[in-house]
Design a protein around this motif. Structure first.
Motif, short mmCIF file in Angstrom:
data_model
loop_
_atom_site.label_atom_id
_atom_site.label_comp_id
_atom_site.label_asym_id
_atom_site.label_seq_id
_atom_site.Cartn_x
_atom_site.Cartn_y
_atom_site.Cartn_z
N TYR A 116 13.50 7.64 -7.27
CA TYR A 116 14.73 7.46 -7.51
C TYR A 116 15.50 8.78 -8.11
O TYR A 116 14.97 9.27 -9.14
CB TYR A 116 15.12 6.56 -8.41
CG TYR A 116 16.62 6.32 -8.58
CD1 TYR A 116 17.06 5.53 -7.38
CD2 TYR A 116 17.24 6.69 -9.79
CE1 TYR A 116 18.55 5.24 -7.61
CE2 TYR A 116 18.70 6.53 -9.72
CZ TYR A 116 19.48 6.03 -8.65
OH TYR A 116 20.75 5.71 -8.86
N VAL B 67 16.28 0.94 -6.17
CA VAL B 67 14.96 0.78 -6.65
C VAL B 67 14.66 -0.65 -6.11
O VAL B 67 13.36 -0.82 -5.79
CB VAL B 67 14.63 0.80 -8.08
CG1 VAL B 67 14.84 2.09 -8.36
CG2 VAL B 67 15.73 0.08 -9.09
N LEU C 156 7.06 2.99 -7.92
CA LEU C 156 8.50 3.47 -8.30
C LEU C 156 8.44 4.53 -9.26
O LEU C 156 7.74 4.49 -10.35
CB LEU C 156 9.42 2.58 -8.62
CG LEU C 156 9.86 1.50 -7.63
CD1 LEU C 156 10.69 0.42 -8.48
CD2 LEU C 156 10.86 2.09 -6.72
N LYS D 229 13.32 -1.05 -12.93
CA LYS D 229 11.96 -0.52 -12.67
C LYS D 229 10.97 -1.38 -13.72
O LYS D 229 9.89 -1.99 -13.21
CB LYS D 229 11.89 0.87 -12.99
CG LYS D 229 12.29 1.78 -11.91
CD LYS D 229 12.41 3.22 -12.18
CE LYS D 229 10.99 3.79 -12.80
NZ LYS D 229 11.03 5.14 -13.46
N ILE E 268 5.00 1.44 -11.60
CA ILE E 268 6.10 2.46 -12.15
C ILE E 268 5.69 3.75 -12.87
O ILE E 268 4.50 3.44 -13.46
CB ILE E 268 7.39 1.56 -12.97
CG1 ILE E 268 6.79 1.29 -14.48
CG2 ILE E 268 7.83 0.40 -12.20
CD1 ILE E 268 7.89 0.83 -15.27
#
Ligand SMILES: NC(=O)c1ccc[n+]([C@@H]2O[C@H](COP(=O)([O-])OP(=O)(O)OC[C@H]3O[C@@H](n4cnc5c(N)ncnc54)[C@H](O)[C@@H]3O)[C@@H](O)[C@H]2O)c1
Ligand SMILES: [Zn+2]
Length: 442
Positions: free
Chosen positions: A122, A185, A201, A213, A222
């Protein structure tokens, strides 16, 4: 302890209430993406970013046309920054070794580092197109050897930001989507009819992105909790108020909720910094955000001693910690909770975040108590393996294993060991029993 607050931010309870509101929005939105896939993503992109496209993925031709808008100087600057980030990430990668050793005769244990197979990066872009975040996530994933790198960024002023798209492409993104916030996301982690879900992510973002997240963790990995930027300046009277005020406001401008905290042992510096901040806010073009952050979250904490400054700083565990004192290396040696350190008046958070080469995706909201920032190691999974290569080792380990399984009452487990002891050691261990004790050899 004599710690005095010359300025305080919003109380903890109000901050918790804001977090709860964000969490509720995120939960409902992720559920919507889960049930309605691309249709939900489309509606959310229109709702939050007023951005309507049949597909949010950029084609190769679109990427080329967008990058052609970036000036040669900007491309050169992006390449320079990406090179610094890549160089440092490569050095960190080289420090992570696969190991294999014989821990007992015939017992081989090892671990190997395997890249995560698909990553969603992201890159924030609501208020500012954060070109540098593309280097931090995409280029670092590339160094780690991630085979599928997906990158998302919201439209900026209604269209994909050319410099951000260029940085994503140069960094090695395999798929680029012009999507922001929870829909970005959410789509990457949950997957839709047109987007295959990723395994991990990464990347910073606003409170919605960071919370999304957090809620998706478990379903995917994450990197860390990297929400709204925080900055701390630790300073004594070796520096002046202009440096402190500039460094505090330089990060408060990120948004309306970016804490900036001065920790000092100099009352004069504290008071001068407070008035210098007022002066700079009158002329700073981004005062619209910086002022709100400063008023609601800014703090000035006056301590008596360096030890107190250290204690306060570790407790806050700020994302960026700029140290400008007569003992910067003492803070480096002794601080334990922070995102990253910026030592001495010649460095600063902006250089660190944009170009110097360390990763700028860093822990916020005290996550620095349990993790550092994003780095190449977050894209690698360390997996162990074992081999038993001799009959003697199979027997010895099997006998211990057999008895230790029975100690826990695990008969089926013990039988896995017993079978090896019978087969490779020729010792008959009755079913449902642990291996007999042997006389200690020496
Ligand atoms: N911790 C770190 O390492 C780090 C590094 C860089 C930036 N940051 C932070 O990243 C953030 C970037 O924030 P930004 O907002 O400019 O960009 P962003 O890209 O993170 O968020 C923009 C998106 O937020 C969504 N959004 C906005 N308002 C919403 C609402 N009311 N409800 C639901 N969704 C909404 C929209 O979909 C939009 O696309 C800043 O807070 C900055 O401090 C953190
Ligand atoms: Zn910043």
């Amino acid at each position: 302890m004599a710690i005095e607050y010359l300025k305080r931010g919003k109380p903890e309870a109000d901050r918790a209430e804001d977090d709860a509101k964000t969490a509720a929005v995120v939960e409902a939105t992720l559920k919507d993406i889960e049930t309605r896939g691309d249709t939900a993503v489309h509606e959310l992109a229109v709702k939050f970013d007023n951005y309507d496209r049949p597909s949010y993925r950029l084609s190769e031709d679109e990427i080329a046309a967008i990058i052609a808008k970036v000036s040669d100087q900007d491309m050169a600057d992006i390449r320079f920054a990406q090179q610094q980030v890549t160089n440092f990430a490569q050095a960190q990668r080289d420090s992570m070794l696969d190991i294999e050793l014989e821990t007992l005769p015939g017992v081989i244990l090892g671990h190997k580092n395997i890249p995560v197979q698909s990553v969603g990066c992201y890159v924030p872009g609501g208020k500012f197109p954060m070109v540098a975040s593309a280097h931090m996530s995409v280029a670092t994933a590339k160094v780690a050897g991630v085979p599928r790198i997906v990158a998302c960024t919201p439209p900026f002023n209604g269209e994909p930001n050319p410099a951000v798209i260029a940085a994503m492409h140069l960094g090695g993104a395999d798929e680029i989507y012009v999507l922001g916030g929870i829909q970005a996301v959410g789509a990457m982690a949950i997957g839709t009819e047109t987007i295959a879900p990723v395994h991990l992510l990464v990347g910073p973002g606003n409170a919605f992105v960071a919370e999304a997240k957090r809620q998706l963790f478990g379903r995917v990995g994450i990197d860390l909790f990297a929400g709204p930027t925080e900055t701390m300046v630790i300073a004594d009277d070796t520096v002046d108020a202009e440096l402190c005020a500039t460094d505090l406001l330089g990060q408060a401008e990120h948004g309306y909720n970016s804490p900036a905290v001065l920790v000092t042992n100099s009352r004069v510096l504290a008071q001068n910094t407070l008035s210098e901040i007022e002066r700079v806010l009158e002329i700073l073009p981004t005062a619209g955000t910086a002022r709100v952050s400063w008023e609601e979250y800014g703090e000035v904490i006056l301590c008596d001693t360096y030890d107190e400054m250290l204690l306060v700083a570790d407790d806050i565990a700020s994302e960026h910690v700029q140290v400008m004192t007569d003992r910067d290396d003492w803070f480096l040696e002794n601080m334990t909770c922070y995102g990253a350190l910026f030592l001495g008046p010649r460095t600063n958070v902006a250089n660190g975040d944009k170009v110097i080469g360390t990763n700028h995706t860093l822990p916020t909201k005290k996550a620095g108590r349990y993790t550092g920032g994003l780095w190449v190691g977050k894209f690698l999974k360390t997996h162990s393996y074992q081999k038993v290569t001799t009959d003697e080792a199979a027997t010895l380990i099997g006998e211990y294993g057999s008895r230790l399984c029975m100690l826990e009452g695990f008969v089926g487990h013990a039988e896995q060991c017993n079978l090896r002891v019978r087969r490779y050691g020729g010792i008959n261990v009755p079913y449902g029993k642990g291996a007999p004790y042997r006389e200690a050899a020496e």
